[in-house]
Design a protein around this motif. Structure first.
Motif, PDB file in Angstrom:
ATOM      1  N   ALA A  45      56.444  67.535 129.798  1.00 32.07           N
ATOM      2  CA  ALA A  45      55.363  66.929 130.583  1.00 32.07           C
ATOM      3  C   ALA A  45      54.407  67.992 131.112  1.00 32.07           C
ATOM      4  CB  ALA A  45      55.946  66.111 131.733  1.00 32.07           C
ATOM      5  N   ALA A  46      54.926  69.154 131.525  1.00 34.25           N
ATOM      6  CA  ALA A  46      54.055  70.227 132.008  1.00 34.25           C
ATOM      7  C   ALA A  46      53.154  70.747 130.892  1.00 34.25           C
ATOM      8  CB  ALA A  46      54.899  71.360 132.580  1.00 34.25           C
ATOM      9  N   LEU A  47      53.690  70.866 129.689  1.00 34.85           N
ATOM     10  CA  LEU A  47      52.880  71.284 128.552  1.00 34.85           C
ATOM     11  C   LEU A  47      51.764  70.272 128.277  1.00 34.85           C
ATOM     12  CD1 LEU A  47      52.528  73.322 126.229  1.00 34.85           C
ATOM     13  CD2 LEU A  47      54.029  71.851 124.876  1.00 34.85           C
ATOM     14  N   LEU A  48      52.098  69.000 128.374  1.00 38.11           N
ATOM     15  CA  LEU A  48      51.077  67.959 128.194  1.00 38.11           C
ATOM     16  C   LEU A  48      49.998  68.053 129.271  1.00 38.11           C
ATOM     17  CD1 LEU A  48      53.231  64.823 127.276  1.00 38.11           C
ATOM     18  CD2 LEU A  48      51.859  66.216 125.748  1.00 38.11           C
ATOM     19  N   VAL A  49      50.394  68.361 130.488  1.00 41.51           N
ATOM     20  CA  VAL A  49      49.429  68.482 131.582  1.00 41.51           C
ATOM     21  C   VAL A  49      48.480  69.645 131.327  1.00 41.51           C
ATOM     22  CG1 VAL A  49      49.190  69.074 134.022  1.00 41.51           C
ATOM     23  CG2 VAL A  49      50.816  67.325 133.322  1.00 41.51           C
ATOM     24  N   CYS A 101      52.190  56.759 129.718  1.00 40.46           N
ATOM     25  CA  CYS A 101      53.388  57.012 128.908  1.00 40.46           C
ATOM     26  C   CYS A 101      54.213  58.154 129.486  1.00 40.46           C
ATOM     27  CB  CYS A 101      52.998  57.327 127.468  1.00 40.46           C
ATOM     28  SG  CYS A 101      52.455  55.902 126.534  1.00 40.46           S
ATOM     29  N   GLY A 102      53.555  59.190 129.960  1.00 43.30           N
ATOM     30  CA  GLY A 102      54.280  60.304 130.574  1.00 43.30           C
ATOM     31  C   GLY A 102      55.002  59.890 131.850  1.00 43.30           C
ATOM     32  N   GLY A 103      54.364  59.076 132.657  1.00 39.46           N
ATOM     33  CA  GLY A 103      55.019  58.579 133.871  1.00 39.46           C
ATOM     34  C   GLY A 103      56.192  57.665 133.567  1.00 39.46           C
ATOM     35  N   LEU A 142      58.556  58.097 124.570  1.00 42.77           N
ATOM     36  CA  LEU A 142      57.347  57.936 125.374  1.00 42.77           C
ATOM     37  C   LEU A 142      56.563  59.243 125.485  1.00 42.77           C
ATOM     38  CD1 LEU A 142      58.728  55.589 128.145  1.00 42.77           C
ATOM     39  CD2 LEU A 142      56.894  55.060 126.552  1.00 42.77           C
ATOM     40  N   LEU A 143      57.268  60.360 125.632  1.00 42.70           N
ATOM     41  CA  LEU A 143      56.570  61.646 125.650  1.00 42.70           C
ATOM     42  C   LEU A 143      55.971  61.964 124.283  1.00 42.70           C
ATOM     43  CD1 LEU A 143      58.808  63.907 127.900  1.00 42.70           C
ATOM     44  CD2 LEU A 143      56.543  63.003 128.398  1.00 42.70           C
ATOM     45  N   GLY A 144      56.618  61.516 123.221  1.00 36.13           N
ATOM     46  CA  GLY A 144      56.047  61.676 121.881  1.00 36.13           C
ATOM     47  C   GLY A 144      54.749  60.890 121.722  1.00 36.13           C
ATOM     48  N   VAL A 145      54.732  59.667 122.235  1.00 32.37           N
ATOM     49  CA  VAL A 145      53.508  58.864 122.191  1.00 32.37           C
ATOM     50  C   VAL A 145      52.414  59.524 123.025  1.00 32.37           C
ATOM     51  CG1 VAL A 145      52.504  56.641 122.882  1.00 32.37           C
ATOM     52  CG2 VAL A 145      54.692  56.697 121.703  1.00 32.37           C
ATOM     53  N   ALA A 146      52.788  60.052 124.183  1.00 29.87           N
ATOM     54  CA  ALA A 146      51.811  60.748 125.026  1.00 29.87           C
ATOM     55  C   ALA A 146      51.269  61.979 124.313  1.00 29.87           C
ATOM     56  CB  ALA A 146      52.453  61.140 126.363  1.00 29.87           C
ATOM     57  N   SER A 147      52.127  62.674 123.572  1.00 27.11           N
ATOM     58  CA  SER A 147      51.676  63.846 122.817  1.00 27.11           C
ATOM     59  C   SER A 147      50.713  63.453 121.706  1.00 27.11           C
ATOM     60  CB  SER A 147      52.873  64.584 122.218  1.00 27.11           C
ATOM     61  OG  SER A 147      53.727  65.041 123.225  1.00 27.11           O
TER      62      SER A 147
END
Length: 149
Positions: free
Chosen positions: A72-76, A113-115, A130-135
Motif C-alpha cells: 500500500a505504501a508503494l501504491l501511495v 480498493c486499497g482501503g 484488492l491490492l492487485g486491482v489497485a495496482s
C-alpha cells in the motif's frame, strides 16, 4: 413455564392458539425472547467479507500486515507522482478535457480498493487481490498521464 436455574432461562409452555412466530420461541432471558433463525432466512452475505475486524477475530500476522502495508505504501508513493503531475497539468496546461476527471475517478477507485484490502485482512487471498486491482488501476493512471500529458 419451565425455569432453568443454571442459565436463568425459561421455556414457555406451548398453547393451542399460538401464532406461527410464537411457536419458534425457545427460551427467554429476562424479558427478552430467544428466537432461532429460520433455515431459509440464513443466507451467506457476500458483504460480510467487507467489514472491520471484530472482538473475536484473530489478530492478523505481523508479516501479513507488513506485506500489505508495504504494498500500500508503494501504491501511495507512485500515486503521489501521478497526482503531482496531474496537478501541474491542471495549473499550467490541462491537456484533453476528459483526462483529469478520468484520472481522478480511476484514482478514487484504486484508493477504495486499497482501503478495502485492509478491511478484509482476515481473508486469505482477498486483500492481495484488492491490492492487485489497485495496482492495475494505478498503472492505467500512470500510462494515461505519461501518454496524454
Amino acid at each position: 413455564m419451565e425455569t432453568r436455574i443454571d442459565t436463568l432461562t425459561e421455556t414457555p409452555a406451548q398453547t393451542q392458539g399460538e401464532s406461527p412466530a410464537a411457536k419458534f420461541v425457545r427460551a427467554r432471558v429476562g424479558s427478552l425472547t430467544v428466537v432461532p433463525a429460520a433455515a431459509e432466512t440464513v443466507r451467506r452475505n457476500p458483504m460480510r467479507a467487507l467489514r472491520l475486524p471484530e472482538q473475536d477475530d484473530p489478530v492478523p500476522g505481523s508479516t501479513r500486515m507488513l506485506g500489505l502495508s508495504a504494498w500500500a505504501a508503494l501504491l501511495v508513493f507512485v500515486g503521489m507522482v501521478v497526482a503531482i503531475r496531474v496537478f501541474v497539468a491542471i495549473v499550467f496546461e490541462p491537456g484533453p478535457s476528459w483526462l483529469v476527471p478520468t484520472v481522478m475517478s480511476v484514482g478514487i477507485a484504486g484508493t477504495v480498493c486499497g482501503g478495502l484490502a485492509f478491511a478484509t485482512v482476515h481473508h486469505r487471498w482477498l486483500p492481495w487481490e484488492l491490492l492487485g486491482v489497485a495496482s492495475l488501476l494505478l498503472g492505467g493512471n500512470l500510462l494515461l498521464v505519461i501518454t496524454q500529458l
